[in-house]
Design a protein around this motif. Structure first.
Motif, PDB file in Angstrom:
ATOM      1  N   SER A  20      89.205  34.997  17.426  1.00 48.72           N
ATOM      2  CA  SER A  20      89.757  36.117  18.203  1.00 48.72           C
ATOM      3  C   SER A  20      88.670  36.945  18.878  1.00 48.72           C
ATOM      4  CB  SER A  20      90.601  37.020  17.301  1.00 48.72           C
ATOM      5  OG  SER A  20      89.790  37.629  16.304  1.00 48.72           O
ATOM      6  N   TYR A 108     101.501  46.288  22.902  1.00 48.18           N
ATOM      7  CA  TYR A 108     101.864  46.395  21.492  1.00 48.18           C
ATOM      8  C   TYR A 108     102.802  45.262  21.092  1.00 48.18           C
ATOM      9  CZ  TYR A 108      99.813  50.973  22.143  1.00 48.18           C
ATOM     10  OH  TYR A 108      98.940  51.993  22.440  1.00 48.18           O
ATOM     11  N   LEU A 111     100.602  42.324  20.424  1.00 48.67           N
ATOM     12  CA  LEU A 111      99.947  42.385  19.117  1.00 48.67           C
ATOM     13  C   LEU A 111     100.905  41.993  18.001  1.00 48.67           C
ATOM     14  CD1 LEU A 111      97.886  45.688  19.495  1.00 48.67           C
ATOM     15  CD2 LEU A 111      96.961  43.382  19.275  1.00 48.67           C
ATOM     16  N   VAL A 112     102.127  42.546  18.054  1.00 50.21           N
ATOM     17  CA  VAL A 112     103.126  42.219  17.033  1.00 50.21           C
ATOM     18  C   VAL A 112     103.515  40.748  17.139  1.00 50.21           C
ATOM     19  CG1 VAL A 112     105.475  42.670  16.241  1.00 50.21           C
ATOM     20  CG2 VAL A 112     104.013  44.574  16.933  1.00 50.21           C
ATOM     21  N   ASP A 114     101.824  38.240  18.356  1.00 50.94           N
ATOM     22  CA  ASP A 114     100.749  37.331  17.956  1.00 50.94           C
ATOM     23  C   ASP A 114     100.650  37.170  16.451  1.00 50.94           C
ATOM     24  OD1 ASP A 114      99.861  36.428  20.325  1.00 50.94           O
ATOM     25  OD2 ASP A 114      98.141  37.746  20.488  1.00 50.94           O
ATOM     26  N   SER A 115     101.120  38.164  15.718  1.00 43.61           N
ATOM     27  CA  SER A 115     101.022  38.108  14.262  1.00 43.61           C
ATOM     28  C   SER A 115     101.815  36.936  13.698  1.00 43.61           C
ATOM     29  CB  SER A 115     101.532  39.415  13.643  1.00 43.61           C
ATOM     30  OG  SER A 115     100.764  40.515  14.079  1.00 43.61           O
ATOM     31  N   ASN A 118      99.994  33.488  14.249  1.00 47.84           N
ATOM     32  CA  ASN A 118      98.799  33.468  13.408  1.00 47.84           C
ATOM     33  C   ASN A 118      99.170  33.271  11.936  1.00 47.84           C
ATOM     34  OD1 ASN A 118      97.049  33.867  15.577  1.00 47.84           O
ATOM     35  ND2 ASN A 118      97.165  36.080  15.422  1.00 47.84           N
ATOM     36  N   ASP A 154      94.857  36.683  25.218  1.00 48.01           N
ATOM     37  CA  ASP A 154      95.291  37.896  24.513  1.00 48.01           C
ATOM     38  C   ASP A 154      94.316  39.052  24.727  1.00 48.01           C
ATOM     39  OD1 ASP A 154      97.506  36.614  23.531  1.00 48.01           O
ATOM     40  OD2 ASP A 154      96.585  36.082  21.623  1.00 48.01           O
ATOM     41  N   ASN A 172      92.659  42.650  18.226  1.00 51.20           N
ATOM     42  CA  ASN A 172      92.901  41.210  18.300  1.00 51.20           C
ATOM     43  C   ASN A 172      92.461  40.527  17.010  1.00 51.20           C
ATOM     44  OD1 ASN A 172      94.084  39.367  20.075  1.00 51.20           O
ATOM     45  ND2 ASN A 172      92.129  38.550  20.743  1.00 51.20           N
ATOM     46  N   THR A 175      94.921  41.387  14.142  1.00 55.91           N
ATOM     47  CA  THR A 175      96.117  40.549  14.297  1.00 55.91           C
ATOM     48  C   THR A 175      95.846  39.120  13.836  1.00 55.91           C
ATOM     49  OG1 THR A 175      96.812  41.879  16.191  1.00 55.91           O
ATOM     50  CG2 THR A 175      97.837  39.735  15.938  1.00 55.91           C
ATOM     51  N   THR A 178      96.195  37.909  10.114  1.00 55.71           N
ATOM     52  CA  THR A 178      97.470  37.557   9.480  1.00 55.71           C
ATOM     53  C   THR A 178      97.491  36.081   9.080  1.00 55.71           C
ATOM     54  OG1 THR A 178      98.441  37.214  11.685  1.00 55.71           O
ATOM     55  CG2 THR A 178      98.827  39.355  10.643  1.00 55.71           C
TER      56      THR A 178
END
Length: 229
Positions: A20, A108, A111-112, A114-115, A118, A154, A172, A175, A178
């Protein structure tokens, strides 16, 4: 539980998470060079994801399963899950221009969103190592090749959305971590043989969807743009 397997798992997910941070190197490249590099990376990623799915994960899944049709259902569930997650991530967009006083909501959401992938990556990597170390390494390489162009994109989204470069790298990376949580869940799942038998074809379906639905269309778009010019 074999301590060496645990070291492989956590070493792999930490390495994947560290990818990342690659976004910072993109500023040393001009746009044309970056696009060419990304095109090659996406091409390698397609081969790695399809290769890992069809050469490593699916043969292992069929070898371990009592009924072949069950493996097919699990693969389809992985494809469907990836489709649903992608629709949720891209569900809402913000059209307000970016400014110092307004950061796009999509930042945002990104970010959520991408979790989830991952987390799934960590889950898949852990499950793969419980098949064998070579399968785990092959899966980790496939995930890394997919993550490099994704993380560059990202990082660009976060910067465009109003984050400073340092803040974009930090969030990044957080995130990306995770994946470690996903690996822990994967280790817990390994205690249940039935869940582990589900995870492997599910992972294959996830890889097939990403390569076939997300990456190959990008290569076609690039080819069409090249032919147009």
């Amino acid at each position: 539980m074999d301590i060496n397997i645990l070291l492989y798992i956590f070493g792999s997910v930490i390495l994947v998470s560290a990818i990342s941070l690659i976004g910072i190197f993109t500023f040393a490249l001009n746009t044309n060079k970056l696009e060419k590099i990304l095109l090659y990376l996406v091409s390698f990623s397609v081969g790695a994801l399809f290769g890992d799915a069809f050469i490593h994960l699916l043969p292992e899944a069929f070898k371990s399963a009592n009924n072949g049709w069950v493996v097919g259902i699990y693969v389809l569930s992985g494809i469907l899950f990836s489709f649903i997650i992608e629709k949720v991530i891209h569900w809402r967009h913000c059209h307000v221009p970016t400014s110092k006083h307004h950061k796009h909501r999509f930042v945002y959401m990104n970010l959520v969103g991408d979790s989830f992938p991952n987390f799934i990556d960590g889950l898949i990597i852990a499950g793969s190592y419980f098949i064998s170390v070579p399968v785990g390494i092959a899966t980790t390489i496939a995930v890394i090749l997919h993550e490099i162009p994704q993380e560059i994109g990202d990082f660009g989204i976060l910067v465009y959305g109003g984050f400073s470069q340092k803040k974009a790298l930090f969030f990044n990376f957080i995130t990306a971590l995770t994946a470690v949580l996903g690996a822990i869940v994967g280790i817990v799942i390994s205690f249940s043989q039935s869940l582990l038998l589900f995870l492997i074809p599910f992972a294959a379906g996830n890889f097939i969807y990403i390569a076939g639905s997300d990456l190959i269309p990008e290569l076609h778009k690039e080819e069409c743009a090249h032919n147009f010019h």
